[in-house]
Motif scaffolding. Structure first.
Motif, PDB file in Angstrom:
ATOM      1  N   MET A 248       0.840  -1.197   0.000  1.00  0.00           N
ATOM      2  CA  MET A 248       0.000   0.000   0.000  1.00  0.00           C
ATOM      3  C   MET A 248       0.877   1.249   0.000  1.00  0.00           C
ATOM      4  O   MET A 248       1.845   1.352   0.738  1.00  0.00           O
ATOM      5  CB  MET A 248      -0.890  -0.018   1.258  1.00  0.00           C
ATOM      6  CG  MET A 248      -1.941   1.068   1.248  1.00  0.00           C
ATOM      7  SD  MET A 248      -2.997   0.907   2.686  1.00  0.00           S
ATOM      8  CE  MET A 248      -3.958   2.374   2.513  1.00  0.00           C
TER       9      MET A 248
ATOM     10  N   ALA B 131      -2.621  10.354   1.523  1.00  0.00           N
ATOM     11  CA  ALA B 131      -3.086  11.312   2.522  1.00  0.00           C
ATOM     12  C   ALA B 131      -4.079  10.637   3.476  1.00  0.00           C
ATOM     13  O   ALA B 131      -4.119  10.916   4.663  1.00  0.00           O
ATOM     14  CB  ALA B 131      -3.737  12.496   1.844  1.00  0.00           C
ATOM     15  N   ALA B 132      -4.875   9.712   2.908  1.00  0.00           N
ATOM     16  CA  ALA B 132      -5.920   9.082   3.705  1.00  0.00           C
ATOM     17  C   ALA B 132      -5.336   8.302   4.888  1.00  0.00           C
ATOM     18  O   ALA B 132      -5.871   8.353   5.990  1.00  0.00           O
ATOM     19  CB  ALA B 132      -6.754   8.167   2.830  1.00  0.00           C
ATOM     20  N   THR B 133      -4.221   7.601   4.637  1.00  0.00           N
ATOM     21  CA  THR B 133      -3.663   6.817   5.737  1.00  0.00           C
ATOM     22  C   THR B 133      -3.111   7.737   6.817  1.00  0.00           C
ATOM     23  O   THR B 133      -3.201   7.449   7.994  1.00  0.00           O
ATOM     24  CB  THR B 133      -2.539   5.871   5.243  1.00  0.00           C
ATOM     25  OG1 THR B 133      -1.582   6.656   4.564  1.00  0.00           O
ATOM     26  CG2 THR B 133      -3.086   4.783   4.358  1.00  0.00           C
TER      27      THR B 133
ATOM     28  N   LEU C 230      -4.317  10.560   7.494  1.00  0.00           N
ATOM     29  CA  LEU C 230      -5.460  11.164   8.156  1.00  0.00           C
ATOM     30  C   LEU C 230      -6.043  10.252   9.212  1.00  0.00           C
ATOM     31  O   LEU C 230      -6.598  10.722  10.202  1.00  0.00           O
ATOM     32  CB  LEU C 230      -6.543  11.500   7.137  1.00  0.00           C
ATOM     33  CG  LEU C 230      -6.382  12.863   6.494  1.00  0.00           C
ATOM     34  CD1 LEU C 230      -7.425  13.039   5.437  1.00  0.00           C
ATOM     35  CD2 LEU C 230      -6.487  13.945   7.544  1.00  0.00           C
ATOM     36  N   ALA C 231      -5.936   8.956   8.964  1.00  0.00           N
ATOM     37  CA  ALA C 231      -6.441   8.018   9.955  1.00  0.00           C
ATOM     38  C   ALA C 231      -5.740   8.280  11.281  1.00  0.00           C
ATOM     39  O   ALA C 231      -6.321   8.139  12.343  1.00  0.00           O
ATOM     40  CB  ALA C 231      -6.214   6.586   9.489  1.00  0.00           C
TER      41      ALA C 231
ATOM     42  N   LEU D 294      -4.245  19.715  -0.383  1.00  0.00           N
ATOM     43  CA  LEU D 294      -4.997  18.476  -0.178  1.00  0.00           C
ATOM     44  C   LEU D 294      -6.406  18.749   0.341  1.00  0.00           C
ATOM     45  O   LEU D 294      -7.196  17.827   0.495  1.00  0.00           O
ATOM     46  CB  LEU D 294      -4.250  17.575   0.814  1.00  0.00           C
ATOM     47  CG  LEU D 294      -2.993  16.900   0.270  1.00  0.00           C
ATOM     48  CD1 LEU D 294      -2.209  16.257   1.398  1.00  0.00           C
ATOM     49  CD2 LEU D 294      -3.355  15.855  -0.775  1.00  0.00           C
TER      50      LEU D 294
END
Lengths: 312, 259
Positions: free
Chosen positions: A1, A5-7, A9-10, A88
């Motif tokens: 993976m 940005a999403a990871t 953000l988690a 972003l």
């Protein structure tokens, strides 16, 4: 993976700061606009940056948005450089004035923002509705009132669905009704858990809408707490006394002093138990001409944020 | 990953999208001044100055004088259109829009590319309109040369897209075209677009060759006139493009510097 940005953000939910200002200084030539600000804001906080004009609020906001860079110190928004966070869509802003084109319609302006952030057309309607301007979607921006334009800026700021929303003096020039409508829309939005920072010089706005009030004066933070803590700060009274060489006095030895100020031969001590302060001054020092005055919230604000007549 | 997590990624091509071009084009057309400058004035000038009876019968190169004036007006139109397209940045800077755009993922270079694209689109519209009007009002030219002239008028107008951009960054005015419109008129006279240079006297004709409109006009008419000054014209266009492009870059860098 891959790292997206999403990871990252988690991780935002697991203790990452929304805003991290570390020793931030900003100078313009010989003028120091921001003089060493350290500030950490947690996700979900609604923070008022309160201070008079020229206190360094807008300069701070500009640095948070990557519009300018600090002379020294670091600025991070959700763990990223501000410019990156802006690109972003992690952070967006409602600026004080300008930033709109008269010959676009309201809807087109928001649609353009949607195109830039790669959001679907449906997001446009949602943003217009949330900002309360769906009914004037086809109006030219040039024909909108100041309040409507401000809500349009708000709609644009909502589009990327930012984690952090920054409002710079958002209600300047609005009438009372417009101001209340605007804040209702913001408050409704903040209830969804968005982090909000707003710069204002209206005390009542900070009091009514912020969980936390950061008082800024001459580029430094002079108070930082909940609105009620700031109110408590303002609840006390001030003892003014005349004495020679007030600088030599050990102010920490005086019971109950919360803030102090020296102007020439005059000493201003603020605290809740002003009787104890007065007793100490009369018994232990050469102080004379004592005056005790109470101050309201407005005075507290002014005292905390006003410029000294003779800067050190 | 939670349901509330939003996937965030940067747009492709720095934000250069057809969607933005379409919206900007719509706004451009809404501006009456732009429409008049680039779409109404050039054909009107053509009808006034190029369609007298003498011009229809007088031959210049492979075409009639009407066609010669037509090409000049196509160049003039493309020039006005691309300049006003480029000069849009001035209005946007004055309105604080450029600053607003910095709160989006749009890269400054993509913004400039969009402005240039818009300038060239409106330039193309202008060239097409003038030529269609010309076809109905007596311009006579072999089709191949006609198309070549129109394409050259359009492509060379890139010089003025760069010029408009440069001026747009240089002049922070809402009405930048009120300055640039007359300026382009003067440059057009100086560059031999409205009046043939050989009618202006030797000294002036020599100076004219160094002005920015000269090269574009000369090149656009080349398919018809086969003028002997081809390389001077090409050099003129290249040098002025570089001058304006570097000027625009210089101002643009200053404008987007994050102080």
């Amino acid at each position: 993976m891959t790292l997206t940005a999403a990871t990252d953000l988690a991780a935002a939910g697991t203790g990452q700061q929304a805003v991290n200002l570390d020793g931030v200084v900003k100078r313009f030539g010989t003028v120091t606009a921001v003089n060493g600000i350290d500030l950490r804001i947690r996700p979900g906080e609604v923070v008022a940056l309160l201070g008079p004009n020229g206190a360094g609020k807008t300069t701070t906001v500009d640095m948070l948005l990557g519009l300018s860079q600090p002379t020294s110190g670091t600025v991070q928004v959700y763990g990223r450089a501000p410019q990156e966070a802006v690109a972003l869509g992690l952070v967006s802003a409602v600026m004080q004035t300008g930033g709109l084109l008269k010959d676009y319609t309201v809807e087109e302006t928001v649609r353009l923002t949607a195109v830039l952030f790669g959001k679907p057309r449906a997001a446009v309607g949602v943003a217009l509705k949330r900002a309360g301007i769906a009914d004037i979607a086809d109006r030219l921006v040039g024909k909108c009132s100041g309040g409507q334009q401000q809500r349009l800026r708000f709609a644009m700021a909502l589009l990327p669905d930012p984690e952090l929303l920054i409002l710079d003096e958002p209600t300047t020039g609005m009438d009372v009704g417009g101001r209340r409508e605007f804040w209702d829309a913001i408050r409704e939005d903040a209830e969804r858990g968005r982090t909000v920072i707003f710069a204002t010089h209206y005390l009542e706005e900070a009091d009514a809408y912020a969980d936390r009030v950061v008082l800024v004066r001459r580029g430094s933070i002079v108070a930082d707490g909940t609105a009620s803590e700031v109110k408590a700060l303002a609840a006390g009274r001030t003892v003014r006394a005349t004495l020679p060489d007030p600088e030599r006095l050990d102010l920490t030895a005086i019971p109950g002093v919360e803030t102090s100020e020296i102007r020439g031969d005059s000493l201003y001590l603020h605290g809740r138990d002003t009787d104890a302060i007065a007793r100490y001054l009369l018994n232990q020092t050469d102080a004379r001409d004592l005056e005790i005055t109470s101050r309201n919230l407005e005075d507290a604000f002014l005292t905390l944020t006003a410029d000294e007549e003779t800067p050190a | 990953m939670t349901a509330t997590t939003i996937e965030r990624r940067l747009p492709k091509f720095g934000g250069f999208t057809l969607g933005m071009i379409a919206l900007e084009l719509r706004r451009l057309v809404r501006n009456k001044r732009t429409v008049i400058f680039s779409i109404v004035m050039p054909p009107a000038f053509f009808l006034i100055f190029g369609t007298s009876g003498d011009y229809r019968t007088e031959r210049i190169g492979d075409g009639n004088a009407t066609a010669y004036v037509l090409i000049s007006m196509a160049v003039y139109g493309a020039m006005l259109a691309t300049t006003s397209g480029g000069a849009m940045v001035s209005i946007e800077r004055a309105a604080g829009w450029s600053r607003q755009l910095r709160l989006t993922p749009l890269k400054p270079a993509a913004y400039v590319a969009i402005k240039l694209t818009l300038a060239m689109i409106i330039g193309l519209v202008s060239v097409v309109v003038v030529n269609v009007v010309g076809a109905f009002f007596g311009a006579d030219l072999p089709v191949g040369e006609w198309i070549a002239c129109a394409v050259l008028a359009w492509v060379c107008a890139l010089v003025f897209a760069a010029f408009g951009l440069f001026m747009g960054y240089l002049l922070p005015s809402e009405n930048v075209m009120q300055i640039l419109g007359p300026a382009l008129g003067i440059l057009s006279f100086a560059g031999g677009l409205f009046v043939p240079l050989d009618t202006l006297g030797h000294t002036f004709a020599t100076i004219a060759k160094f002005t920015p409109v000269y090269g574009v006009g000369e090149l656009a008419r080349y398919p018809v006139t086969q003028s002997g000054h081809l390389w001077q014209a090409v050099l003129n266009v290249v040098v002025w493009t570089l001058v304006f492009a570097f000027g625009a870059m210089w101002r643009f860098r200053r404008d987007t510097a994050r102080v």
